[in-house]
Design a protein around this motif. Structure first.
Motif, PDB file in Angstrom:
ATOM      1  N   GLU A 129       0.782  -1.219  -0.017  1.00  0.00           N
ATOM      2  CA  GLU A 129       0.047   0.106  -0.141  1.00  0.00           C
ATOM      3  C   GLU A 129       0.828   1.289  -0.073  1.00  0.00           C
ATOM      4  OE1 GLU A 129      -3.658   2.160   2.667  1.00  0.00           O
ATOM      5  OE2 GLU A 129      -2.807   0.218   3.207  1.00  0.00           O
ATOM      6  N   THR A 130       1.865   1.221   0.877  1.00  0.00           N
ATOM      7  CA  THR A 130       3.007   2.282   0.858  1.00  0.00           C
ATOM      8  C   THR A 130       4.065   2.006   0.067  1.00  0.00           C
ATOM      9  OG1 THR A 130       2.087   3.094   2.870  1.00  0.00           O
ATOM     10  CG2 THR A 130       4.162   3.885   2.317  1.00  0.00           C
ATOM     11  N   PRO A 131       4.456   2.837  -1.009  1.00  0.00           N
ATOM     12  CA  PRO A 131       5.840   2.363  -1.801  1.00  0.00           C
ATOM     13  C   PRO A 131       7.072   2.497  -0.874  1.00  0.00           C
ATOM     14  CG  PRO A 131       4.939   4.457  -2.403  1.00  0.00           C
ATOM     15  CD  PRO A 131       4.027   4.010  -1.406  1.00  0.00           C
ATOM     16  N   VAL A 132       7.827   1.585  -1.324  1.00  0.00           N
ATOM     17  CA  VAL A 132       9.290   1.563  -0.548  1.00  0.00           C
ATOM     18  C   VAL A 132      10.474   1.512  -1.689  1.00  0.00           C
ATOM     19  CG1 VAL A 132      10.659   0.125   1.112  1.00  0.00           C
ATOM     20  CG2 VAL A 132       8.079  -0.324   0.904  1.00  0.00           C
ATOM     21  N   ALA A 133      11.280   2.457  -1.274  1.00  0.00           N
ATOM     22  CA  ALA A 133      12.431   2.597  -2.076  1.00  0.00           C
ATOM     23  C   ALA A 133      13.627   2.125  -1.147  1.00  0.00           C
ATOM     24  CB  ALA A 133      12.906   3.845  -2.691  1.00  0.00           C
ATOM     25  N   PHE A 134      14.866   1.875  -1.820  1.00  0.00           N
ATOM     26  CA  PHE A 134      16.150   1.558  -0.996  1.00  0.00           C
ATOM     27  C   PHE A 134      17.302   2.343  -1.615  1.00  0.00           C
ATOM     28  CE2 PHE A 134      17.101  -1.430  -4.547  1.00  0.00           C
ATOM     29  CZ  PHE A 134      18.558  -1.487  -4.532  1.00  0.00           C
ATOM     30  N   ALA A 135      18.192   2.691  -0.619  1.00  0.00           N
ATOM     31  CA  ALA A 135      19.586   3.287  -0.953  1.00  0.00           C
ATOM     32  C   ALA A 135      20.653   2.673  -0.385  1.00  0.00           C
ATOM     33  CB  ALA A 135      19.242   4.923  -0.914  1.00  0.00           C
ATOM     34  N   GLU A 136      21.619   2.503  -1.032  1.00  0.00           N
ATOM     35  CA  GLU A 136      23.063   1.957  -0.243  1.00  0.00           C
ATOM     36  C   GLU A 136      23.753   3.232  -0.061  1.00  0.00           C
ATOM     37  OE1 GLU A 136      24.475  -0.653  -3.378  1.00  0.00           O
ATOM     38  OE2 GLU A 136      23.488  -2.079  -2.762  1.00  0.00           O
ATOM     39  N   THR A 137      23.824   3.452   1.399  1.00  0.00           N
ATOM     40  CA  THR A 137      24.346   4.477   2.159  1.00  0.00           C
ATOM     41  C   THR A 137      25.323   4.198   3.332  1.00  0.00           C
ATOM     42  OG1 THR A 137      22.374   4.668   3.346  1.00  0.00           O
ATOM     43  CG2 THR A 137      22.419   6.212   1.486  1.00  0.00           C
ATOM     44  N   GLY A 138      25.883   3.091   3.312  1.00  0.00           N
ATOM     45  CA  GLY A 138      26.887   2.744   3.991  1.00  0.00           C
ATOM     46  C   GLY A 138      28.005   3.797   4.229  1.00  0.00           C
ATOM     47  N   GLY A 139      28.397   4.103   5.483  1.00  0.00           N
ATOM     48  CA  GLY A 139      29.336   5.221   5.808  1.00  0.00           C
ATOM     49  C   GLY A 139      30.602   5.505   4.915  1.00  0.00           C
ATOM     50  N   PHE A 140      31.044   4.289   4.258  1.00  0.00           N
ATOM     51  CA  PHE A 140      32.274   4.292   3.475  1.00  0.00           C
ATOM     52  C   PHE A 140      32.023   4.936   2.118  1.00  0.00           C
ATOM     53  CE2 PHE A 140      30.704   0.115   3.316  1.00  0.00           C
ATOM     54  CZ  PHE A 140      30.436   0.001   1.836  1.00  0.00           C
ATOM     55  N   ARG A 141      30.655   5.254   1.884  1.00  0.00           N
ATOM     56  CA  ARG A 141      30.500   5.670   0.433  1.00  0.00           C
ATOM     57  C   ARG A 141      30.594   7.128   0.422  1.00  0.00           C
ATOM     58  NH1 ARG A 141      28.278   1.638  -2.567  1.00  0.00           N
ATOM     59  NH2 ARG A 141      27.588  -0.173  -1.245  1.00  0.00           N
ATOM     60  N   GLY A 142      30.698   7.907   1.538  1.00  0.00           N
ATOM     61  CA  GLY A 142      30.986   9.104   1.626  1.00  0.00           C
ATOM     62  C   GLY A 142      30.404   9.802   2.789  1.00  0.00           C
ATOM     63  N   ASN A 143      30.163  11.287   2.587  1.00  0.00           N
ATOM     64  CA  ASN A 143      29.518  12.263   3.793  1.00  0.00           C
ATOM     65  C   ASN A 143      27.714  12.184   3.352  1.00  0.00           C
ATOM     66  OD1 ASN A 143      29.184  14.015   1.823  1.00  0.00           O
ATOM     67  ND2 ASN A 143      30.778  15.181   2.676  1.00  0.00           N
TER      68      ASN A 143
END
Length: 450
Positions: A129-143
């Motif tokens: 019912e509510t859309p879900v997205a994802f993002a890879e944001t591990g700390g080593f990827r930057g600030n």
């Protein structure tokens, strides 16, 4: 900056001026009725919220942020066996319990390192019912600047449907300030929206209380063009949209503070959009008339020089505010730039453009800029600078308070971390924000002189 010896180089960053990329959870929280879901170790999400939204101007949690965002709190078990089962349970529970228009899963270092297939888990909820997205944001990827752009592109690619119809003339998507990291982002974005609407445009501001939330994001492909209003943040998003949808973009590096910069922005955007300039010129005339009436009231204080006002200044801030403040202080107040340090660690490919923007601050003023993120070295640079016979005014962060005290300099906190300010809707951008900024600057100076 004048110094006889090279500044000491260390192997660590002292008194950091940005958190890691998973702090982009605050960019999600800045979208009305959007809730971040963090797949990370215990304490990660809480630390990002406390650092970015609490000890930084006490901005609060917003609708879906704060220290209680859904989190897997990944432990040793998830390191050994993977955390996808735990994440699946968390998304399902969040869908059931929380009232949201959008969920965005952000990953931390643990799942990114062990290789959890977060994309596969999120795909299981495509029909939810509510859309879900994802993002890879591990700390080593930057600030968090890096994380912000990763998150924005993830929402666009995974949630925003392609648009094959005609684009809406005069509709613009704005990519500018980093929510929460900039303490004044809410008020500044509201003023940017007001300026553009006053010029005859329709505005997708995308973040903050003046955004329509997910519905506005879904309209992104319908816009005539994208506006990047910063030296570099948002450029990658605009280029991504250009490749994906063919949308053109206008890049204006200077965030407008004051009448001159605001009028230049409005005219540039109106010309790019191909709009009739007459309504925009009428808006500019009305705004400038009121703005200069207030400045006329201010000139008695400014001209009398009763308080021994500083003639020189230093700005130690992220690239967007460093450039905007320097331009305003030079062109509006006639102050002398002594030291400009950019602290947000912009990608190398953007640094020549930032240097060029500082070099073009005014017809007769070229300002060199230093890129530095370590407070120890920043403070060394300030101490090594010749400010003349009078202490300068510093525009920086809470980290500079002791430095300013030792120099007997007034200080205005303008970027992360800003702990000694409480900010709700204050803006320093545009016509109205510039007047507020003047009040803040000279109230600080008068108070320091007492």
């Amino acid at each position: 900056m004048t110094t006889d010896t090279p500044l000491e180089r260390t192997n660590s960053i002292e008194q950091v001026r940005y958190p890691c990329s998973i702090a982009a959870m605050q960019s999600v929280a800045a979208i009305p009725r959007a809730i971040p879901i963090t797949h990370c170790g215990p304490g990660c999400a809480d630390k990002q919220f406390v650092n970015t939204a609490m000890y930084n101007a006490w901005q609060g949690a917003g609708y879906g942020g704060g220290a209680v965002v859904p989190s897997t709190n990944a432990s040793e078990r998830e390191v050994v066996f993977g955390g996808v089962d735990r994440l699946r349970e968390l998304i399902a529970a969040s869908q059931k319990v929380l009232d949201a228009d959008l969920f965005v899963v952000l990953t931390g270092c643990i799942p990114d390192l062990v290789g959890d297939d977060v994309a596969a888990v999120v795909r299981e909820f495509q029909g939810a019912e509510t859309p879900v997205a994802f993002a890879e944001t591990g700390g080593f990827r930057g600030n968090n600047f890096t994380g912000h752009e990763i998150v924005a592109k993830a929402i666009i690619d995974q949630i925003v449907a392609p648009h094959d119809g005609p684009r809406q003339p005069g509709l613009v998507n704005v990519w500018s300030l980093l929510p929460y990291h900039n303490p004044f982002w809410r008020g500044d974005l509201a003023e940017i929206k007001r300026l553009l609407e006053g010029a005859g445009l329709t505005v997708n501001i995308l973040f903050g209380h003046h955004s329509a939330g997910l519905a506005e994001w879904r309209r992104i492909p319908e816009a005539q063009f994208n506006l990047v209003l910063s030296p570099w943040l948002g450029l990658d998003i605009a280029r991504h949209l250009e490749r994906r949808t063919g949308q053109p973009f206008l890049h204006v590096p200077l965030l407008p503070i004051g009448a001159k910069a605001s009028a230049e922005l409005i005219r540039a955007v109106v010309a790019f959009a191909g709009l009739d300039p007459a309504p925009a010129e009428a808006f500019i005339a009305a705004e400038e008339s009121l703005y200069y009436k207030y400045l006329e009231d201010f000139t008695t204080f400014y001209a009398e020089y009763w308080w021994g006002l500083p003639a020189r200044f230093a700005v130690l801030a992220d690239s967007t505010y460093a450039l905007a403040l320097t331009s305003f202080l030079v062109n509006q107040l006639g102050l002398i730039p002594a030291l400009q340090i950019v602290t947000d660690n912009p990608p190398e490919e953007h640094r020549p453009g930032i240097e060029a923007a500082f070099a073009a601050i005014a017809d007769d003023v070229a300002v060199p800029v230093v890129f530095e993120e370590d407070s120890h070295r920043i403070h060394q640079a300030v101490r090594a600078t010749d400010f003349g016979h009078k202490p300068p005014i510093l525009f920086g962060t809470t980290w500079e308070r002791d430095l300013a005290k030792g120099m007997r300099s007034p200080i205005v906190e303008v970027t992360f971390p800003t702990t000694y300010e409480v900010v709700l809707s204050r803006a320093y951008v545009g016509y109205r924000g510039a007047l507020t900024l003047l009040e803040k600057i000279y109230s600080t100076i008068v108070s320091a002189s007492a």
